[in-house]
Write an enzyme that holds these catalytic residues in place. Sequence first.
Site, PDB file in Angstrom:
ATOM      1  N   ASP A  52       0.854  -1.201   0.000  1.00  0.00           N
ATOM      2  CA  ASP A  52       0.000   0.000   0.000  1.00  0.00           C
ATOM      3  C   ASP A  52       0.889   1.251   0.000  1.00  0.00           C
ATOM      4  OD1 ASP A  52      -3.251   0.167   1.040  1.00  0.00           O
ATOM      5  OD2 ASP A  52      -2.111   2.036   0.892  1.00  0.00           O
ATOM      6  N   TYR A 170     -14.098   6.986 -13.315  1.00  0.00           N
ATOM      7  CA  TYR A 170     -13.858   5.834 -12.431  1.00  0.00           C
ATOM      8  C   TYR A 170     -14.415   4.556 -13.056  1.00  0.00           C
ATOM      9  CZ  TYR A 170     -14.386   2.594  -8.520  1.00  0.00           C
ATOM     10  OH  TYR A 170     -14.345   1.473  -7.720  1.00  0.00           O
ATOM     11  N   ASP A 306     -23.440   9.417 -11.159  1.00  0.00           N
ATOM     12  CA  ASP A 306     -24.022   8.359 -10.319  1.00  0.00           C
ATOM     13  C   ASP A 306     -25.019   7.508 -11.099  1.00  0.00           C
ATOM     14  OD1 ASP A 306     -22.820   8.399  -7.898  1.00  0.00           O
ATOM     15  OD2 ASP A 306     -24.364   9.593  -6.883  1.00  0.00           O
TER      16      ASP A 306
HETATM   17  N1  LIG Z   1     -15.879   0.091  -1.203  1.00  0.00           N
HETATM   18  C1  LIG Z   1     -16.701  -0.138  -2.212  1.00  0.00           C
HETATM   19  O1  LIG Z   1     -17.914  -0.065  -2.080  1.00  0.00           O
HETATM   20  C2  LIG Z   1     -16.164  -0.528  -3.572  1.00  0.00           C
HETATM   21  C3  LIG Z   1     -17.076  -0.741  -4.621  1.00  0.00           C
HETATM   22  C4  LIG Z   1     -16.581  -1.119  -5.860  1.00  0.00           C
HETATM   23  C5  LIG Z   1     -15.226  -1.309  -6.039  1.00  0.00           C
HETATM   24  N2  LIG Z   1     -14.355  -1.060  -5.007  1.00  0.00           N
HETATM   25  C6  LIG Z   1     -12.931  -1.279  -5.240  1.00  0.00           C
HETATM   26  O2  LIG Z   1     -12.414  -2.048  -4.160  1.00  0.00           O
HETATM   27  C7  LIG Z   1     -11.046  -1.713  -3.941  1.00  0.00           C
HETATM   28  C8  LIG Z   1     -10.815  -1.384  -2.467  1.00  0.00           C
HETATM   29  O3  LIG Z   1     -11.649  -0.283  -2.133  1.00  0.00           O
HETATM   30  P1  LIG Z   1     -11.794   0.256  -0.638  1.00  0.00           P
HETATM   31  O4  LIG Z   1     -13.213   0.636  -0.450  1.00  0.00           O
HETATM   32  O5  LIG Z   1     -11.138  -0.653   0.308  1.00  0.00           O
HETATM   33  O6  LIG Z   1     -10.992   1.625  -0.749  1.00  0.00           O
HETATM   34  P2  LIG Z   1      -9.810   2.201   0.181  1.00  0.00           P
HETATM   35  O7  LIG Z   1      -9.536   3.570  -0.341  1.00  0.00           O
HETATM   36  O8  LIG Z   1     -10.168   2.053   1.616  1.00  0.00           O
HETATM   37  O9  LIG Z   1      -8.616   1.207  -0.152  1.00  0.00           O
HETATM   38  C9  LIG Z   1      -7.804   1.328  -1.283  1.00  0.00           C
HETATM   39  C10 LIG Z   1      -6.366   1.160  -0.832  1.00  0.00           C
HETATM   40  O10 LIG Z   1      -5.503   1.220  -1.985  1.00  0.00           O
HETATM   41  C11 LIG Z   1      -4.382   2.008  -1.640  1.00  0.00           C
HETATM   42  N3  LIG Z   1      -3.823   2.605  -2.858  1.00  0.00           N
HETATM   43  C12 LIG Z   1      -4.388   3.554  -3.632  1.00  0.00           C
HETATM   44  N4  LIG Z   1      -3.560   3.896  -4.620  1.00  0.00           N
HETATM   45  C13 LIG Z   1      -2.459   3.136  -4.485  1.00  0.00           C
HETATM   46  C14 LIG Z   1      -1.242   3.041  -5.192  1.00  0.00           C
HETATM   47  N5  LIG Z   1      -0.997   3.840  -6.255  1.00  0.00           N
HETATM   48  N6  LIG Z   1      -0.313   2.150  -4.793  1.00  0.00           N
HETATM   49  C15 LIG Z   1      -0.542   1.366  -3.698  1.00  0.00           C
HETATM   50  N7  LIG Z   1      -1.664   1.416  -2.971  1.00  0.00           N
HETATM   51  C16 LIG Z   1      -2.623   2.306  -3.361  1.00  0.00           C
HETATM   52  C17 LIG Z   1      -4.912   3.066  -0.687  1.00  0.00           C
HETATM   53  O11 LIG Z   1      -3.912   3.684   0.107  1.00  0.00           O
HETATM   54  C18 LIG Z   1      -5.914   2.263   0.128  1.00  0.00           C
HETATM   55  O12 LIG Z   1      -5.294   1.692   1.266  1.00  0.00           O
HETATM   56  C19 LIG Z   1     -10.740  -0.582  -4.910  1.00  0.00           C
HETATM   57  O13 LIG Z   1     -10.161  -1.152  -6.064  1.00  0.00           O
HETATM   58  C20 LIG Z   1     -12.089  -0.018  -5.237  1.00  0.00           C
HETATM   59  O14 LIG Z   1     -12.114   0.619  -6.496  1.00  0.00           O
HETATM   60  C21 LIG Z   1     -14.789  -0.679  -3.772  1.00  0.00           C
END
Ligand SMILES: NC(=O)c1ccc[n+]([C@@H]2O[C@H](COP(=O)([O-])OP(=O)(O)OC[C@H]3O[C@@H](n4cnc5c(N)ncnc54)[C@H](O)[C@@H]3O)[C@@H](O)[C@H]2O)c1
Length: 347
Positions: A52, A170, A306
């Site tokens: 991360d 996105y 959205d």
């Molecule tokens: N939470 C949701 O409802 C949801 C829905 C659809 C998709 N997603 C996808 O699930 C995944 C996780 O989402 P989340 O809700 O845990 O978000 P989050 O922001 O809590 O976690 C994402 C993590 O990725 C890390 N990160 C970002 N850019 C980075 C980089 N360049 N190098 C290394 N680490 C990096 C961030 O520091 C963070 O810890 C993402 O890919 C997101 O697009 C989430």
Amino acid sequence: MSYWFDHESQKILKKLITSKRRTWLVTGVAGFIGSNIAESLLHLGQKVIGFDNFSTGHPRNIEDIVAKTAAADGAFTFLEGDIRDRDACADIMDGVEIVLHQAALGSVPRSIEDPRTSHDVNVTGFINILDEARRRNVENFVYAASSSTYGDEPNLPKIEERIGRPLSPYAGTKLFDEIYAEIFSRTYGFGSIGLRYFNVFGPRQDPNGAYAAVIPKWTDRIIANKPVTINGDGLTSRDFCFIDNAVQANLRAGIAQNKKQSEVFNVAVGEQTSLNELFALIKERLALHQCYYDKDAMYAEFRRGDVRHSLASIDRAAALLGYHPTHTIGEGIGVAIPWYLAQTVKA
Ligand SMILES: NC(=O)c1ccc[n+]([C@@H]2O[C@H](COP(=O)([O-])OP(=O)(O)OC[C@H]3O[C@@H](n4cnc5c(N)ncnc54)[C@H](O)[C@@H]3O)[C@@H](O)[C@H]2O)c1
């Protein structure tokens, strides 16, 4: 604390995972979903390499994983770095058998503000991890896809084969990831599983910042007795998915027999909840903890990009991955709320 894998329906999965100690790479491990996945894997006796850059994730989540698991025995290694850095992606792949790629910049509004950075992280970073995993021929490659990929497809429930045009940068980045995953399967015979998450929520989801998700943001504001704003008329709906369901899907996908295909699966509950219903549910559950809120929500403009309604069919994940959600939205909120209350006591 009882975990989703102690649920009666998940006993076989627990056995399958614990029967062999594998090395899993979890990118985005300091974030909401990644930290919960890592914690479950460590409880199941697995080895985890976490990666991360803390752009939206937090060191406190890493500390929490270490505190709650037997990570002290060397099962957990955390490496700080950026998925846009190809050398770093190569360095973290040593000995990895299964990749669960979660790192990305979430949020539709963030991607509208700054589409290039979302592209760099979500597409370039994605292909860096995907390509390195292919070169090492890892056993399974699983990645966080998104329900936003359904875009303007109007039919409900959403089924994997039928997507529309993306409505935001996105959504575009997440569609590109699916396209690359498919190209890698066709070109190199390197299989993968994309999990299209539908509004995941639960402990460790960040309530702060301009791009916070709706459940943590509203819960935090209601606890603090601050006004809550609903974008649009409140009839916008989502299929809210508790974190334990998303973790289960990742673990099932991680050990699935999928050597050559690129597949995608909806990860949700199959329940539709409007924003008005969600607001009422959070207030009602907080009241059970003597946290009363007598304000009405305020209504503002619809948000650009959205999707209006979202409801998943989870038939495919059930049939091919054996995925069965253990928590409905109500049950999930019942677990999340005490966690958010405990955070405000700590603060
Ligand atoms: N939470 C949701 O409802 C949801 C829905 C659809 C998709 N997603 C996808 O699930 C995944 C996780 O989402 P989340 O809700 O845990 O978000 P989050 O922001 O809590 O976690 C994402 C993590 O990725 C890390 N990160 C970002 N850019 C980075 C980089 N360049 N190098 C290394 N680490 C990096 C961030 O520091 C963070 O810890 C993402 O890919 C997101 O697009 C989430």
